[in-house]
Design a protein around this motif. Structure first.
Motif, PDB file in Angstrom:
ATOM      1  N   ASP A   1     -33.842  21.322  41.004  1.00  0.00           N
ATOM      2  CA  ASP A   1     -32.517  20.792  40.655  1.00  0.00           C
ATOM      3  C   ASP A   1     -31.417  21.263  41.603  1.00  0.00           C
ATOM      4  O   ASP A   1     -30.276  20.857  41.464  1.00  0.00           O
ATOM      5  N   ASP A   2     -31.755  22.121  42.540  1.00  0.00           N
ATOM      6  CA  ASP A   2     -30.736  22.662  43.429  1.00  0.00           C
ATOM      7  C   ASP A   2     -30.709  21.880  44.743  1.00  0.00           C
ATOM      8  O   ASP A   2     -31.605  22.029  45.572  1.00  0.00           O
ATOM      9  N   PRO A   3     -29.702  21.020  44.939  1.00  0.00           N
ATOM     10  CA  PRO A   3     -29.698  20.148  46.116  1.00  0.00           C
ATOM     11  C   PRO A   3     -29.694  20.905  47.449  1.00  0.00           C
ATOM     12  O   PRO A   3     -30.324  20.459  48.408  1.00  0.00           O
ATOM     13  N   ASP A   4     -29.009  22.052  47.505  1.00  0.00           N
ATOM     14  CA  ASP A   4     -28.954  22.812  48.756  1.00  0.00           C
ATOM     15  C   ASP A   4     -30.330  23.356  49.114  1.00  0.00           C
ATOM     16  O   ASP A   4     -30.786  23.257  50.254  1.00  0.00           O
TER      17      ASP A   4
ATOM     18  N   ALA B   1     -32.624  20.571  50.217  1.00  0.00           N
ATOM     19  CA  ALA B   1     -32.349  20.115  51.587  1.00  0.00           C
ATOM     20  C   ALA B   1     -33.022  21.031  52.605  1.00  0.00           C
ATOM     21  O   ALA B   1     -33.650  20.566  53.561  1.00  0.00           O
TER      22      ALA B   1
ATOM     23  N   LYS C   1     -36.934  20.745  52.359  1.00  0.00           N
ATOM     24  CA  LYS C   1     -37.359  19.422  52.810  1.00  0.00           C
ATOM     25  C   LYS C   1     -37.317  19.350  54.340  1.00  0.00           C
ATOM     26  O   LYS C   1     -38.210  18.794  54.973  1.00  0.00           O
TER      27      LYS C   1
END
Lengths: 187, 138
Positions: B10-13, B16, B19
């Motif tokens: 759930d943590d977008p940072d 990123a 990924k």
């Protein structure tokens, strides 16, 4: 770079059974703020918080005391014309700020939650004399004295336990906790 | 053939960062930002490995996903790499105590922050062991 998600989407993901983004459907009618019994003590009212989340003002939202002051009376949730679960939203923000370790200094909420959860995990029951120090020193002198006199009176009437109460089969209880939170050397 | 991975976090940072590392290593990474979406993706599509976060949604929802995987006949075989920062997130509860994994048959646990080299190594070895296991069964 990857396409990331907005702050409002992030918060929506923390809500129970959130489909899409319920917060985005807010029409800013202000019913929640008008209903809230503690809105007067908050930095921003619930309506403002929702607007700020939708604008992606992450820092200001996490810095505010709004969600820590929420008394969980659920009145806003009941009255919201768009059926946004605002109380749940407040809980989500609490979780978010604790997980990220980002919250306003000098708040009672985080320390109180910590002391409370610790106590329940260890002994299975709440014990006020240990719980009190987590917030009592943030009061002024007069309020502190008031609290102390109250506590003494309760103690004399036998309404406040001197020794912490223990529950039966504490081991079983700890095993249950271990299943919910995968920590604690359980095998 | 490029390996397809699914990441539920759930943590977008954090997503990123991870990924980017895995993309550079030549993997195809799909991301689900909440447990519900993640479970749906798992049930509808085919993946070689799952990267799973623990603390999501209402609490330890990653564990709930892991438990569901374990019960699912089709998904039981899929290797799972659990990446969690929960020690820091709820550090006050059980200081210094280990996280107990073993929620799925084939899994491994890594704690945040993650070392890129180690991550790629672990991903590769997990996929390899899963594949040899599959080949052995056939």
């Amino acid at each position: 770079m990857t396409d990331t998600i907005s702050f409002s989407q992030e918060v929506s993901n923390l809500l129970y059974a959130a489909e899409g983004e319920p917060i985005k459907t807010c029409i800013q009618c202000g019913t929640c703020s008008g209903t809230c019994p503690v809105a007067g003590y908050m930095d921003y009212t619930p309506r403002q918080i929702i607007a700020m989340i939708n604008q992606g003002m992450k820092e200001q939202v996490l810095e505010s005391n709004t969600f820590w002051y929420c008394a969980s009376c659920y009145h806003c949730t009941v009255r919201c014309p768009q059926d946004i679960n605002i109380t749940e939203l407040m809980y989500a923000l609490k979780r978010y700020s604790i997980w990220k370790g980002q919250h306003k200094e000098g708040l009672i909420g985080p320390t109180f939650s910590e002391a409370f959860v610790k106590m329940i995990v260890r002994g299975g029951r709440s014990f006020e004399p240990i719980l009190a120090p987590s917030y009592i020193f943030s009061f002024g002198l007069r309020e502190l004295l008031q609290e102390v006199t109250n506590a003494t009176e309760l103690l004399l009437k036998g309404r406040l336990p001197i020794l912490p109460a223990r529950i039966k089969r504490l081991d079983n209880f700890k095993r249950i906790i271990g299943r919910i939170i995968p920590m604690g050397g359980l095998e | 053939m490029t390996k397809k991975l699914l990441m539920i976090d759930d943590d977008p940072d954090f997503v990123a960062g991870i990924k980017a590392i895995l993309d550079n290593a030549g993997f195809e990474v799909e991301v689900a930002y909440n447990p519900k979406e993640g479970l749906h993706a798992l049930q509808t599509k085919q993946y070689d490995l799952l990267l799973l976060d623990i603390m999501m949604g209402r609490g330890a929802e990653g564990i709930m996903i892991a438990r569901k995987l374990r019960k699912d006949v089709k998904l039981r075989e899929m290797p799972v790499l659990i990446i969690t920062g929960m020690r820091e997130q709820i550090a006050f509860l059980f200081p210094g105590e280990p996280i107990h994994p073993r929620f799925v048959e084939v899994d491994e646990l890594v704690e945040k922050p993650v070392e890129p080299k180690m991550l790629i190594e672990k991903v590769n070895s997990l996929i390899l062991t899963a594949e040899t296991k599959k080949a052995g069964k056939k």
